[in-house]
Design an enzyme around this catalytic site. Structure first.
Site, PDB file in Angstrom:
ATOM      1  N   ASP A   1      -7.073  49.662 -59.562  1.00  9.17           N
ATOM      2  CA  ASP A   1      -6.258  50.205 -60.755  1.00  9.17           C
ATOM      3  C   ASP A   1      -6.294  51.640 -60.773  1.00  9.17           C
ATOM      4  O   ASP A   1      -5.382  52.357 -61.199  1.00  9.17           O
ATOM      5  CB  ASP A   1      -6.770  49.480 -62.200  1.00  9.17           C
ATOM      6  CG  ASP A   1      -6.221  47.840 -62.144  1.00  9.17           C
ATOM      7  OD1 ASP A   1      -5.082  47.736 -61.934  1.00  9.17           O
ATOM      8  OD2 ASP A   1      -7.153  47.257 -62.070  1.00  9.17           O
TER       9      ASP A   1
ATOM     10  N   GLU B   1     -34.774  30.642 -67.364  1.00  6.58           N
ATOM     11  CA  GLU B   1     -34.151  30.168 -68.777  1.00  6.58           C
ATOM     12  C   GLU B   1     -32.723  30.818 -68.917  1.00  6.58           C
ATOM     13  O   GLU B   1     -31.850  30.029 -69.544  1.00  6.58           O
ATOM     14  CB  GLU B   1     -35.273  30.179 -69.895  1.00  6.58           C
ATOM     15  CG  GLU B   1     -36.367  29.232 -69.751  1.00  6.58           C
ATOM     16  CD  GLU B   1     -35.450  27.749 -69.549  1.00  6.58           C
ATOM     17  OE1 GLU B   1     -34.667  27.589 -70.346  1.00  6.58           O
ATOM     18  OE2 GLU B   1     -36.085  26.885 -69.136  1.00  6.58           O
TER      19      GLU B   1
ATOM     20  N   SER C   1     -28.722  17.866 -73.679  1.00  6.29           N
ATOM     21  CA  SER C   1     -29.474  16.922 -74.328  1.00  6.29           C
ATOM     22  C   SER C   1     -29.214  16.999 -75.855  1.00  6.29           C
ATOM     23  O   SER C   1     -28.638  17.925 -76.272  1.00  6.29           O
ATOM     24  CB  SER C   1     -30.930  17.311 -74.385  1.00  6.29           C
ATOM     25  OG  SER C   1     -31.360  18.393 -74.913  1.00  6.29           O
TER      26      SER C   1
ATOM     27  N   ARG D   1      -3.658  52.799 -45.867  1.00  9.80           N
ATOM     28  CA  ARG D   1      -3.795  54.075 -45.080  1.00  9.80           C
ATOM     29  C   ARG D   1      -4.445  53.774 -43.773  1.00  9.80           C
ATOM     30  O   ARG D   1      -5.300  52.600 -43.600  1.00  9.80           O
ATOM     31  CB  ARG D   1      -4.817  54.833 -45.830  1.00  9.80           C
ATOM     32  CG  ARG D   1      -5.938  54.229 -46.444  1.00  9.80           C
ATOM     33  CD  ARG D   1      -6.404  55.149 -47.678  1.00  9.80           C
ATOM     34  NE  ARG D   1      -7.589  54.307 -48.342  1.00  9.80           N
ATOM     35  CZ  ARG D   1      -8.459  54.576 -48.990  1.00  9.80           C
ATOM     36  NH1 ARG D   1      -8.421  55.803 -49.768  1.00  9.80           N
ATOM     37  NH2 ARG D   1      -9.463  53.767 -49.446  1.00  9.80           N
TER      38      ARG D   1
ATOM     39  N   GLU E   1     -13.230  41.069 -70.556  1.00 12.02           N
ATOM     40  CA  GLU E   1     -14.243  41.318 -70.025  1.00 12.02           C
ATOM     41  C   GLU E   1     -15.125  42.050 -70.508  1.00 12.02           C
ATOM     42  O   GLU E   1     -16.583  42.266 -70.269  1.00 12.02           O
ATOM     43  CB  GLU E   1     -13.721  42.290 -68.691  1.00 12.02           C
ATOM     44  CG  GLU E   1     -13.108  43.543 -68.819  1.00 12.02           C
ATOM     45  CD  GLU E   1     -12.047  44.180 -67.839  1.00 12.02           C
ATOM     46  OE1 GLU E   1     -11.813  43.307 -66.804  1.00 12.02           O
ATOM     47  OE2 GLU E   1     -11.721  45.321 -67.874  1.00 12.02           O
TER      48      GLU E   1
ATOM     49  N   HIS F   1      -1.937  43.650 -62.684  1.00 18.08           N
ATOM     50  CA  HIS F   1      -2.769  43.878 -63.882  1.00 18.08           C
ATOM     51  C   HIS F   1      -1.749  45.233 -64.563  1.00 18.08           C
ATOM     52  O   HIS F   1      -1.402  45.981 -63.710  1.00 18.08           O
ATOM     53  CB  HIS F   1      -4.097  44.469 -63.580  1.00 18.08           C
ATOM     54  CG  HIS F   1      -4.830  44.756 -64.908  1.00 18.08           C
ATOM     55  ND1 HIS F   1      -4.778  44.134 -66.075  1.00 18.08           N
ATOM     56  CD2 HIS F   1      -5.949  45.629 -65.024  1.00 18.08           C
ATOM     57  CE1 HIS F   1      -5.554  44.589 -66.817  1.00 18.08           C
ATOM     58  NE2 HIS F   1      -6.348  45.707 -66.249  1.00 18.08           N
TER      59      HIS F   1
ATOM     60  N   GLN G   1      -6.655  40.602 -53.934  1.00 15.31           N
ATOM     61  CA  GLN G   1      -5.465  39.932 -53.944  1.00 15.31           C
ATOM     62  C   GLN G   1      -4.424  40.254 -52.933  1.00 15.31           C
ATOM     63  O   GLN G   1      -3.514  39.627 -52.552  1.00 15.31           O
ATOM     64  CB  GLN G   1      -4.698  40.636 -55.312  1.00 15.31           C
ATOM     65  CG  GLN G   1      -5.515  40.164 -56.282  1.00 15.31           C
ATOM     66  CD  GLN G   1      -5.556  38.719 -56.911  1.00 15.31           C
ATOM     67  OE1 GLN G   1      -4.540  38.301 -56.567  1.00 15.31           O
ATOM     68  NE2 GLN G   1      -6.637  38.268 -57.380  1.00 15.31           N
TER      69      GLN G   1
ATOM     70  N   GLN H   1      -3.628  53.464 -58.352  1.00 18.24           N
ATOM     71  CA  GLN H   1      -2.508  53.366 -58.378  1.00 18.24           C
ATOM     72  C   GLN H   1      -1.538  54.455 -58.821  1.00 18.24           C
ATOM     73  O   GLN H   1      -0.386  54.669 -58.346  1.00 18.24           O
ATOM     74  CB  GLN H   1      -2.063  51.887 -59.443  1.00 18.24           C
ATOM     75  CG  GLN H   1      -2.600  50.946 -58.599  1.00 18.24           C
ATOM     76  CD  GLN H   1      -2.314  49.506 -59.500  1.00 18.24           C
ATOM     77  OE1 GLN H   1      -1.711  49.418 -60.477  1.00 18.24           O
ATOM     78  NE2 GLN H   1      -3.039  48.444 -59.063  1.00 18.24           N
TER      79      GLN H   1
ATOM     80  N   GLU I   1     -29.999  29.660 -65.222  1.00 12.40           N
ATOM     81  CA  GLU I   1     -29.361  28.257 -65.763  1.00 12.40           C
ATOM     82  C   GLU I   1     -28.106  28.584 -66.496  1.00 12.40           C
ATOM     83  O   GLU I   1     -27.546  27.569 -66.635  1.00 12.40           O
ATOM     84  CB  GLU I   1     -30.608  27.671 -66.519  1.00 12.40           C
ATOM     85  CG  GLU I   1     -31.476  27.118 -65.741  1.00 12.40           C
ATOM     86  CD  GLU I   1     -32.325  26.125 -66.420  1.00 12.40           C
ATOM     87  OE1 GLU I   1     -31.948  25.530 -67.401  1.00 12.40           O
ATOM     88  OE2 GLU I   1     -33.810  26.045 -66.294  1.00 12.40           O
TER      89      GLU I   1
END
Ligand code: NDP
Ligand code: MG
Ligand code: MG
EC number: 1.1.1.86
Length: 330
Positions: free
Chosen positions: A82, A225, A250, A47, A193, A106, A27, A85, A229
């Site tokens: 995080d 599978e 399908s 730093r 999450e 956040h 970010q 901080q 996918e």
């Protein structure tokens, strides 16, 4: 629901102001470069010992140690991981002038009380709904990643205007800036999450893989599978929701989805989701995670090792080696 766009931005807000960006990772880099291109006086606070110092210099930005960078800044964005901080706030708070805006991407530290912001500060949240690389790329193309905006503390009565000016500077108003609160952003982020994006999805994949392998099917076929996918389906959901996915699978897949899906994620699962949410809301999750960190992450490391030793990982490495295009977006 309230969504802000360009027309809501106050021209005078943060006009010609210095903005300090603490951290130059995913970010931090995107915000710093976008804000600079939007005409702000940007200084990056990192730093000297880390890789970011050189990276930010190479990108042509002014760089200083965090405690220096915050001096004279009208807005300071905390964009380090995080868990770092709280200490970073302690390191720099002595040099932050009265009435400054501090900004987070956040709400974790402020919402759970790990950082208790000084009362004279404006405390806001601008959380882009995408990784830094996308925030930068979209901005360069004249578009912008949508953001969430929240105000936790409004000491100067300019907190919201400043937050919106910042969101505008990183391109967020082009995508839309949705108003929220620190509590809503933090709690929904953790829930997402834990339950769906990371925790739920990986468990679903692994348990599906185990079921097929235990029934005697080849692990390689099972891997294609239930893991490989998954991307096709997720991309369809991302681009056009349930409707687009249904359009591209399908008839047989649809019937199986509608009749079997609710048996896999069932009432019991939803009940557990509510429990997980409760633990987020009442702070139990945050307390557990902080104490896990203090005691050297023993449980975390054990669980992580179990995950990485799983058979699906061994099979995956082999199969992915034969699909070099998978690494091309890295
Ligand atoms: P990163 O992990 O990319 O941050 C790395 C930066 O933090 C580097 O500049 C690094 O400097 C610096 N840093 C790391 N450890 C320390 C430390 N102990 N003290 C000082 N600086 C340190 O962070 P993100 O960009 O992923 O996240 C920043 C914030 O944005 C977080 O609050 C996160 O929740 C939020 N967010 C992240 C999103 C994402 O997609 N990543 C999306 C939305 C929000 P050095 O080179 O010196 O190590
Ligand atoms: Mg998160
Ligand atoms: Mg379904």
């Amino acid at each position: 629901m309230q969504i802000y766009s360009q027309k809501d931005v106050k021209k005078a807000a943060l006009k010609g102001a210095r903005i300090a960006i603490l951290g130059y990772g995913s970010q931090g880099r995107a915000h710093a470069l976008n804000l600079k291109d939007s005409g702000f006086d940007v200084v990056v606070g990192v730093r000297k010992s880390g890789a970011s110092w050189g990276n930010a210099k190479k990108d042509g930005l002014a760089v200083a140690e965090p405690a220096e960078a915050v001096k004279g800044a009208a807005l300071i964005a905390f964009l380090t991981p995080d868990l770092t901080q709280k200490d970073l706030y302690k390191d720099v708070i002595g040099n932050i002038a009265k009435g400054t805006t501090i900004l987070f991407a956040h709400g974790f530290n402020v919402h759970f009380g790990l950082i208790k912001p000084r009362k004279d500060l404006d405390v806001v949240l601008i959380a882009p709904k995408g990784p830094g690389g996308l925030v930068r790329r979209q901005y360069e193309q004249g578009r912008g990643v949508p953001c969430l905006l929240a105000v936790y503390q409004d000491a100067t009565r300019k907190a919201k205007d400043n937050a919106l000016a910042y969101a505008h500077g990183i391109g967020g108003t082009r995508g839309g800036v949705l108003k929220t609160t620190f509590a809503e952003e933090t709690e929904t982020d953790l829930f997402g999450e834990q339950v769906v994006l990371c925790g739920g999805t990986t468990e679903l994949v692994v348990k599906g893989f185990e079921t097929l392998v235990e029934a005697g099917y080849q692990p390689e076929v099972a891997y294609y599978e239930v893991l490989h996918e998954l991307k096709l389906i997720v991309d369809l959901l991302h681009e056009g929701g349930l409707a687009k996915m249904h359009k591209f699978i399908s008839e047989t897949a649809k019937y199986g989805d509608l009749t079997r899906g609710p048996r896999i994620v069932n009432k019991g699962t939803k009940k557990e989701m509510k429990k997980v949410l409760k633990e987020i809301q009442d702070g139990k999750f945050a307390r557990q995670w902080m104490s896990e960190n203090k005691s050297g992450r023993k449980k975390y490391n054990k669980l992580m090792n179990q995950d990485l030793k799983h058979k699906i990982e061994k099979v995956g490495v082999k199969l992915r080696d034969r699909m070099p295009w998978l690494q091309e977006n890295a």
